[in-house]
Write a protein that holds these residues in place. Sequence first.
Motif, PDB file in Angstrom:
ATOM      1  N   SER A   1       1.023  15.898  -8.276  1.00  0.00           N
ATOM      2  CA  SER A   1       2.181  16.781  -8.402  1.00  0.00           C
ATOM      3  C   SER A   1       2.446  17.092  -9.871  1.00  0.00           C
ATOM      4  CB  SER A   1       3.417  16.106  -7.779  1.00  0.00           C
ATOM      5  OG  SER A   1       4.585  16.855  -8.045  1.00  0.00           O
ATOM      6  N   SER A   2       3.092  18.219 -10.106  1.00  0.00           N
ATOM      7  CA  SER A   2       3.493  18.557 -11.475  1.00  0.00           C
ATOM      8  C   SER A   2       4.762  17.822 -11.865  1.00  0.00           C
ATOM      9  CB  SER A   2       3.715  20.078 -11.586  1.00  0.00           C
ATOM     10  OG  SER A   2       4.730  20.499 -10.676  1.00  0.00           O
ATOM     11  N   ASN A   3       5.360  17.116 -10.902  1.00  0.00           N
ATOM     12  CA  ASN A   3       6.572  16.331 -11.154  1.00  0.00           C
ATOM     13  C   ASN A   3       6.286  14.842 -10.997  1.00  0.00           C
ATOM     14  OD1 ASN A   3       8.286  18.704 -11.369  1.00  0.00           O
ATOM     15  ND2 ASN A   3       8.117  18.855  -9.132  1.00  0.00           N
ATOM     16  N   SER A   4       7.146  14.030 -11.536  1.00  0.00           N
ATOM     17  CA  SER A   4       7.066  12.592 -11.279  1.00  0.00           C
ATOM     18  C   SER A   4       7.424  12.346  -9.814  1.00  0.00           C
ATOM     19  CB  SER A   4       8.037  11.830 -12.188  1.00  0.00           C
ATOM     20  OG  SER A   4       7.667  11.998 -13.546  1.00  0.00           O
ATOM     21  N   GLU A   5       6.716  11.422  -9.182  1.00  0.00           N
ATOM     22  CA  GLU A   5       6.910  11.176  -7.755  1.00  0.00           C
ATOM     23  C   GLU A   5       7.187   9.700  -7.490  1.00  0.00           C
ATOM     24  OE1 GLU A   5       7.132  13.492  -5.574  1.00  0.00           O
ATOM     25  OE2 GLU A   5       6.280  15.215  -6.655  1.00  0.00           O
ATOM     26  N   VAL A   6       7.874   9.467  -6.369  1.00  0.00           N
ATOM     27  CA  VAL A   6       8.160   8.096  -5.935  1.00  0.00           C
ATOM     28  C   VAL A   6       7.617   7.930  -4.524  1.00  0.00           C
ATOM     29  CG1 VAL A   6       9.942   6.381  -5.448  1.00  0.00           C
ATOM     30  CG2 VAL A   6      10.245   7.976  -7.356  1.00  0.00           C
ATOM     31  N   TYR A   7       6.787   6.916  -4.326  1.00  0.00           N
ATOM     32  CA  TYR A   7       6.144   6.690  -3.032  1.00  0.00           C
ATOM     33  C   TYR A   7       6.619   5.360  -2.441  1.00  0.00           C
ATOM     34  CZ  TYR A   7       3.075  10.134  -5.213  1.00  0.00           C
ATOM     35  OH  TYR A   7       2.584  11.245  -5.866  1.00  0.00           O
ATOM     36  N   ALA A   8       6.922   5.356  -1.135  1.00  0.00           N
ATOM     37  CA  ALA A   8       7.365   4.138  -0.448  1.00  0.00           C
ATOM     38  C   ALA A   8       6.166   3.410   0.145  1.00  0.00           C
ATOM     39  CB  ALA A   8       8.370   4.482   0.650  1.00  0.00           C
ATOM     40  N   ALA A   9       6.272   2.095   0.243  1.00  0.00           N
ATOM     41  CA  ALA A   9       5.193   1.288   0.826  1.00  0.00           C
ATOM     42  C   ALA A   9       5.033   1.603   2.308  1.00  0.00           C
ATOM     43  CB  ALA A   9       5.486  -0.192   0.631  1.00  0.00           C
TER      44      ALA A   9
ATOM     45  N   GLU B   1       0.854  -1.184   0.000  1.00  0.00           N
ATOM     46  CA  GLU B   1       0.000   0.000   0.000  1.00  0.00           C
ATOM     47  C   GLU B   1       0.895   1.242   0.000  1.00  0.00           C
ATOM     48  OE1 GLU B   1      -2.391  -0.529   3.471  1.00  0.00           O
ATOM     49  OE2 GLU B   1      -3.637  -2.086   2.541  1.00  0.00           O
ATOM     50  N   PHE B   2       0.506   2.244  -0.790  1.00  0.00           N
ATOM     51  CA  PHE B   2       1.360   3.419  -0.961  1.00  0.00           C
ATOM     52  C   PHE B   2       0.697   4.720  -0.516  1.00  0.00           C
ATOM     53  CE2 PHE B   2       2.930   0.166  -3.836  1.00  0.00           C
ATOM     54  CZ  PHE B   2       4.281   0.178  -3.552  1.00  0.00           C
ATOM     55  N   GLY B   3      -0.444   4.616   0.160  1.00  0.00           N
ATOM     56  CA  GLY B   3      -1.053   5.796   0.758  1.00  0.00           C
ATOM     57  C   GLY B   3      -1.768   6.702  -0.226  1.00  0.00           C
TER      58      GLY B   3
ATOM     59  N   SER C   1      10.756   0.837   3.126  1.00  0.00           N
ATOM     60  CA  SER C   1      11.158   2.136   2.570  1.00  0.00           C
ATOM     61  C   SER C   1      11.759   2.001   1.174  1.00  0.00           C
ATOM     62  CB  SER C   1      12.157   2.833   3.503  1.00  0.00           C
ATOM     63  OG  SER C   1      13.375   2.112   3.576  1.00  0.00           O
ATOM     64  N   ASN C   2      12.132   0.765   0.808  1.00  0.00           N
ATOM     65  CA  ASN C   2      12.712   0.530  -0.510  1.00  0.00           C
ATOM     66  C   ASN C   2      11.758  -0.167  -1.470  1.00  0.00           C
ATOM     67  OD1 ASN C   2      15.237   1.741  -0.053  1.00  0.00           O
ATOM     68  ND2 ASN C   2      15.967  -0.078   1.023  1.00  0.00           N
ATOM     69  N   VAL C   3      10.539  -0.457  -1.000  1.00  0.00           N
ATOM     70  CA  VAL C   3       9.483  -0.921  -1.910  1.00  0.00           C
ATOM     71  C   VAL C   3       8.815   0.345  -2.437  1.00  0.00           C
ATOM     72  CG1 VAL C   3       7.360  -2.249  -2.148  1.00  0.00           C
ATOM     73  CG2 VAL C   3       9.142  -3.018  -0.562  1.00  0.00           C
ATOM     74  N   LYS C   4       9.041   0.665  -3.713  1.00  0.00           N
ATOM     75  CA  LYS C   4       8.682   1.999  -4.207  1.00  0.00           C
ATOM     76  C   LYS C   4       7.833   1.948  -5.476  1.00  0.00           C
ATOM     77  CE  LYS C   4      12.764   4.216  -2.197  1.00  0.00           C
ATOM     78  NZ  LYS C   4      13.997   4.996  -2.457  1.00  0.00           N
ATOM     79  N   LEU C   5       6.840   2.821  -5.491  1.00  0.00           N
ATOM     80  CA  LEU C   5       6.010   3.008  -6.673  1.00  0.00           C
ATOM     81  C   LEU C   5       6.353   4.348  -7.297  1.00  0.00           C
ATOM     82  CD1 LEU C   5       3.587   2.100  -8.431  1.00  0.00           C
ATOM     83  CD2 LEU C   5       2.118   3.396  -6.857  1.00  0.00           C
ATOM     84  N   SER C   6       6.752   4.318  -8.549  1.00  0.00           N
ATOM     85  CA  SER C   6       7.080   5.552  -9.283  1.00  0.00           C
ATOM     86  C   SER C   6       5.897   5.923 -10.169  1.00  0.00           C
ATOM     87  CB  SER C   6       8.328   5.351 -10.149  1.00  0.00           C
ATOM     88  OG  SER C   6       9.451   5.077  -9.333  1.00  0.00           O
TER      89      SER C   6
END
Length: 217
Positions: free
Chosen positions: A83-91, A76-78, A188-193
Amino acid sequence: MKLTKLVLVTIATTGAMTLASQMSLAEEADKADSKATVTLEQGETTGPVDPIDPSEPGGETGHEGPLTIDNVTPFEFGTHDISSNSEVYAATAKNPNIQVSDRRGTGQGWTLQVGLSTFVESKDNSVVLKGATLAIPKGTMKTTDGNVSEAPENFGFTLDADGSGSDVLMNADEKKGMGTWADMLDNSNVKLSVPAGNFAGEYSATINWSLVDAPTK
């Protein structure tokens, strides 16, 4: 008085030397061997294996059998502002892990493969999360206390969220990965871009976990 003590000591020492001499001259009269036996076999009924280290949210599969995927923690990434930028979200999961049990007793080996579908908006299936990727890091292998088997090899990788590909998370060569093994991940290293330019919405994707009954990597 001193002389008496000396004589007693001498007698005691002489007696001990005589006993040791007699023991050294003794011969083995007989000997025998006996056996201890045990039989291990794959049982006909093998219930679900509990997670070695439970996660939040839980991911117990309840699968039964000699070769099973026991636990797969949901990622789950919340909720985030666009955003106007590309974002990376942690699990956000606590103690995420993927667990496999091999109770076949054959040492045949196995492989756990992972695939990822497209992220689809919950209210409008025509809207998808374009350009998203999921990164799963190389974790730390953990097993039950006293397991004498060699560990399977584990890997990290990034999947495109388009349903087009898959990768190997864990691979057990022959005579390895027997018993129960969990790939413990750092959340913190399981990431959705997520690239900029996507529509607002509540998206979900399916992660496909496929356990093959032989090593493939």
